[in-house]
Structure formats: C-alpha cells, structure tokens
Design an enzyme around this catalytic site. Structure first.
Site, PDB file in Angstrom:
ATOM      1  N   TYR A   6       2.542  -7.575  16.170  1.00 47.12           N
ATOM      2  CA  TYR A   6       2.953  -6.704  15.058  1.00 47.12           C
ATOM      3  C   TYR A   6       3.803  -5.546  15.577  1.00 47.12           C
ATOM      4  CZ  TYR A   6       2.678  -2.645  11.975  1.00 47.12           C
ATOM      5  OH  TYR A   6       3.003  -1.523  11.242  1.00 47.12           O
ATOM      6  N   TYR A  62     -15.097  -3.372  15.920  1.00 48.06           N
ATOM      7  CA  TYR A  62     -14.570  -4.043  17.112  1.00 48.06           C
ATOM      8  C   TYR A  62     -14.956  -3.286  18.382  1.00 48.06           C
ATOM      9  CZ  TYR A  62     -11.283  -6.376  13.840  1.00 48.06           C
ATOM     10  OH  TYR A  62     -10.709  -7.097  12.804  1.00 48.06           O
ATOM     11  N   PHE A  95       0.830  -1.213   0.000  1.00 47.96           N
ATOM     12  CA  PHE A  95       0.000   0.000   0.000  1.00 47.96           C
ATOM     13  C   PHE A  95       0.869   1.270   0.000  1.00 47.96           C
ATOM     14  CE2 PHE A  95      -2.160   2.798   3.388  1.00 47.96           C
ATOM     15  CZ  PHE A  95      -2.740   3.639   2.450  1.00 47.96           C
ATOM     16  N   ASP A 102     -14.151  -7.600  20.566  1.00 46.25           N
ATOM     17  CA  ASP A 102     -13.008  -6.703  20.405  1.00 46.25           C
ATOM     18  C   ASP A 102     -11.747  -7.462  20.004  1.00 46.25           C
ATOM     19  OD1 ASP A 102     -11.761  -4.280  20.364  1.00 46.25           O
ATOM     20  OD2 ASP A 102     -12.040  -3.827  22.491  1.00 46.25           O
ATOM     21  N   SER A 124       7.149  -6.471  16.945  1.00 45.34           N
ATOM     22  CA  SER A 124       8.166  -6.777  15.929  1.00 45.34           C
ATOM     23  C   SER A 124       8.689  -5.488  15.295  1.00 45.34           C
ATOM     24  CB  SER A 124       7.610  -7.740  14.874  1.00 45.34           C
ATOM     25  OG  SER A 124       6.596  -7.130  14.114  1.00 45.34           O
ATOM     26  N   LYS A 125       7.828  -4.493  15.135  1.00 48.53           N
ATOM     27  CA  LYS A 125       8.293  -3.207  14.587  1.00 48.53           C
ATOM     28  C   LYS A 125       9.205  -2.503  15.596  1.00 48.53           C
ATOM     29  CE  LYS A 125       7.231  -1.411  11.174  1.00 48.53           C
ATOM     30  NZ  LYS A 125       7.813  -1.488   9.800  1.00 48.53           N
ATOM     31  N   PRO A 176     -18.177  -4.946  10.451  1.00 49.84           N
ATOM     32  CA  PRO A 176     -17.760  -5.438  11.771  1.00 49.84           C
ATOM     33  C   PRO A 176     -16.920  -4.414  12.543  1.00 49.84           C
ATOM     34  CG  PRO A 176     -16.360  -6.382  10.062  1.00 49.84           C
ATOM     35  CD  PRO A 176     -17.338  -5.503   9.359  1.00 49.84           C
ATOM     36  N   THR A 235       6.213   2.826  12.788  1.00 49.60           N
ATOM     37  CA  THR A 235       4.810   3.147  13.049  1.00 49.60           C
ATOM     38  C   THR A 235       4.622   3.717  14.452  1.00 49.60           C
ATOM     39  OG1 THR A 235       2.652   2.097  13.428  1.00 49.60           O
ATOM     40  CG2 THR A 235       4.560   0.675  13.646  1.00 49.60           C
ATOM     41  N   ASP A 236       3.566   4.490  14.616  1.00 46.52           N
ATOM     42  CA  ASP A 236       3.263   5.027  15.956  1.00 46.52           C
ATOM     43  C   ASP A 236       2.874   3.908  16.933  1.00 46.52           C
ATOM     44  OD1 ASP A 236       0.737   4.414  14.905  1.00 46.52           O
ATOM     45  OD2 ASP A 236      -0.143   6.386  15.312  1.00 46.52           O
ATOM     46  N   GLU A 237       2.542   2.728  16.395  1.00 45.51           N
ATOM     47  CA  GLU A 237       2.083   1.641  17.283  1.00 45.51           C
ATOM     48  C   GLU A 237       3.178   1.155  18.225  1.00 45.51           C
ATOM     49  OE1 GLU A 237      -0.402  -1.397  15.719  1.00 45.51           O
ATOM     50  OE2 GLU A 237      -1.325  -0.058  14.268  1.00 45.51           O
TER      51      GLU A 237
END
Ligand code: NAD
Ligand code: TDX
Length: 338
Positions: free
Chosen positions: A149, A206, A11, A271, A152-153, A204, A124-126
């Site tokens: 995820y 969450y 993407f 969730d 790992s980042k 859907p 990423t901000d995550e």
C-alpha cells in the site's frame, strides 16, 4: 471554482465533500468514484440533490471515461481515490499498483492536457516508513515505504513530483497521519473495534499492541486540504498531523471504556507482516506557512466518534451486509440505464 474530487464516496473523500459544500457553497464539486467495496454513496445522501454537487461513477484508470469530466473546465483536481487498506495490500498488491499508481498517472496526464490550475495528491505519512521511539516525519524525510500500500502511494507521490518538475504541472502533495471520524469503513482499527465490542466479539490486536499512530480527526484533515488548494505553494509537500500519538492498546481501551465493555475482549493475534512500529508527524510547515490548526482534540474527538458509530448503527449494518452497494442501482441504475 470547479473541483474534481476523486474517491469522494470513501471515508475522507465523503467528509471532504460535506466540508466543502458547507464551507464553500460557491464552488462546484464533481465527485468521481468507481464505488469499490470502500465507496459508499449513503455517506453523501444528504447532499446528493445540491445543485453544485454531481456524482459520476468512473474509474480513475479509465482515461476515456474521465476525459468528458475534464472537458467541463476543471480548475482543481483533488485525488483521494485509492486502495487504502494495508492488510488488503498484503493479500492483493496488484489492484494497489493499478489504482494508486496508474490511476494517479492517468489523472496527471489529463490534468496536464487540460491545464488544470492545481492538482492536489492526498498522500499519507506511511510513505516515510517507520519510526523508532523518538523523532518525527518531516517533509524532507526520505521515502521508505514498507507495505505494498505505502509503496504504491510513494510511487504516486514521485509521479506527481515528476509531472511538476518535467511538465510544470502545478501540484501539491499532502501527507497526513491516521484519520478517525464518521463514515470510516469497518476494516480499519477504530470502527472495527467498535463493532466487535458492541457485538461482544473478540478485539484482534496485532502483535503486542504497542504500535503507535498519530491520530487526527478527519475534518481537520479536510481543513488542511482546503488550505493547500487555496494557498499551498506550487510544487510543495505538506505534512498534516495533530500530535496525538497513541498506541493501539490505548485506542482499544478507550473504546471499551466508552462502551462499558470488558478488557477481556482484547485478543492478541499474529502481527501484520512488515508492521510499521510508529508514525508521528511534524506539521510545523503547514502550521507556520499556511496557518493551519486542528480544531478537535483527541480526547473529545474519539468519544464523539464512538458516539457517532453508536447512533449510526443502521449505516454500519448496511456496510457490513453489503446492502449499501444496492443503493447505487436503486438511485442511479434506471437513470443511467446500467
Ligand atoms: P477509502 O478506502 O475509505 O476510500 C477510497 C475511495 O476511493 C472509495 O470511495 C473507492 O470507491 C474509491 N476508489 C478506489 N479505487 C478507485 C478507482 N480505481 N477509481 C475511482 N475511485 C476509486 O480511503 P480513505 O481512508 O478515505 O483514504 C482516502 C485517501 O486518503 C487515500 O488516498 C489514502 O491513501 C489517503 N489517506 C488516508 C488516511 C487514513 O487514515 N484513512 C490517512 C492519510 C491519507
Ligand atoms: O484488526 C486490527 N488490529 C490491529 O491491531 C486492525 C485493522 C489494525 N490493527 C493495528 C494496525 C495498526 O498498527 O491498528 C493500527 C491501525 O491500523 P489501520 O486502521 O489498518 O491503519 P494503518 O495501517 O495505520 O493505516 C491507516 O493510516 C494511514 C490507513 O488505513 C491508511 O490508508 C493511511 O494511509
């Protein structure tokens, strides 16, 4: 400049390749992507004949397959290649560790050996974890990843930092908030909801639907990475975000309104485990130090994006049917003897 772009068929990577070929036609882009389910060469069909663009199918954990690319005197590596979907990381963490951590480390080793001028890690901000109702993530917020995820980042980010501190590799890390725009794989919130709404299927949502994300149009992220490549101070981390906080219900309602579909399609489902409540980015460092500014505002950007998916239903159908995966064989199979 010769640039090795990994994950350029995904993407953000494919949007980045388009952006760079348009904005910097003097540069050479080598796109190295293993074409997982998320890699789609259809995204790049319009540029595949460009003389300064080359695609190579390669896995970023495969050191020996990558080596010939580095032997072509790469100036800059931009690492987009990753497993990127949080829900998949809950089902199958292994591949996230392999690609996101081991793959990054393999690239770092080669970048060090071949003395590249800059290594940009697209993070990423995550990695910062989750926020309560107030506050913003800054570059000094401690890493506190909550999903396989994001863990790992975060692991990859620490390796990038370590290769700078230990070996003097010239690196930058960017940490961006949620992106939206063309070519996003329909497992992610916005394209998934658009597809379901168009088919009059349930949407859907969450939990209570009140988790907040800070949305940025993908091209503005590409512009930030381009700036960091050219002007980022060695060793620095740059947060990227557009101050567009919306909860998931707000996003889904905008999609329904734009498509003229009823809110009764919204269906609350169990969730996501470990679901981060809120992300919000303080992007003042990249704004003040590098002069970055987003061009798109959320209100018009999201409507444009919805319209893009509407007028690119053929793209979406190919992705959903898996048909896009035949394209590589058709285009490259005979030529490469694979
Ligand atoms: P994506 O899943 O759409 O694309 C990932 C690409 O990487 C695919 O083309 C895939 O084929 C390729 N890839 C995966 N494993 C590979 C491997 N082992 N070797 C070579 N190529 C491989 O992801 P995206 O949303 O475009 O994200 C790109 C990067 O930006 C990721 O590193 C992600 O963590 C980061 N990021 C994403 C967002 C977002 O909102 N999507 C926000 C901030 C940061
Ligand atoms: O079906 C869904 N229903 C739902 O309520 C999906 C797919 C998502 N959601 C919620 C979960 C999140 O709160 O929507 C929000 C956005 O979800 P995703 O699109 O999966 O994105 P997110 O988990 O926020 O992570 C994204 O942004 C940061 C990217 O996938 C990451 O690669 C990036 O690092």
């Amino acid at each position: 400049m010769r640039m090795l772009v990994t994950g350029g068929a995904g993407f953000i990577g494919s949007n980045f390749v388009h952006y760079m070929l348009r904005e910097h036609p003097e540069d050479i882009i080598i796109n190295a992507d293993s074409l997982t389910y998320a890699g789609n060469l259809e995204n790049l069909r319009a540029v595949e004949q460009e003389p300064n663009y080359q695609f190579v199918r390669v896995d970023i954990t495969d050191r020996e397959a990558l080596r010939p690319l580095f032997e072509q005197e790469i100036d800059v590596v931009v690492n987009f290649a990753a497993e990127s979907h949080v829900d998949r990381s809950i089902l199958e963490p292994d591949v996230f560790v392999r690609t996101n951590i081991l793959g990054t480390q393999t690239l770092l080793d080669l970048a060090k050996e071949f003395k590249v001028r800059k290594f940009v890690q697209v993070s990423t901000d995550e990695v910062y974890g989750t926020l309560g109702d107030t506050g913003l993530f800054s570059e000094t917020t401690p890493l506190a990843a909550n999903s396989p995820y994001s863990a790992s980042k975060a692991g990859a980010d620490l390796l990038v930092r370590a290769y700078h501190e230990t070996f003097g590799l010239p690196v930058n890390i960017t940490r961006c908030s949620n992106n939206y725009g063309p070519y996003q794989f329909p497992e992610k919130l916005i394209p998934l909801m658009i597809q379901n709404a168009l088919a009059d299927k349930q949407l859907p949502v969450y939990g209570d639907g009140l988790n907040v994300r800070d949305w940025l149009y993908v091209e503005d992220h590409c512009k930030a990475i381009d700036l960091v490549i050219r002007e980022g101070a060695t060793g620095e981390v740059y947060n990227v975000g557009g101050n567009n906080e919306r909860n998931n219900l707000q996003v889904v309602r905008t999609i329904l309104q734009e498509l003229g579909k009823p809110e009764s399609l919204i269906t609350y489902v169990t969730d996501r485990p470990g679901h981060d409540r809120r992300y919000a980015i303080d992007a003042s460092k990249i704004r003040t130090q590098l002069g970055w500014q987003p061009k798109y505002n959320y209100e018009s950007g999201i409507v444009e994006t919805i319209r893009w998916y509407l007028s690119n239903q053929a793209w979406m159908e190919q992705v959903k049917s898996g048909g896009y995966r035949d394209y590589y064989e058709m285009q490259y199979g005979e030529r490469l003897g694979s």
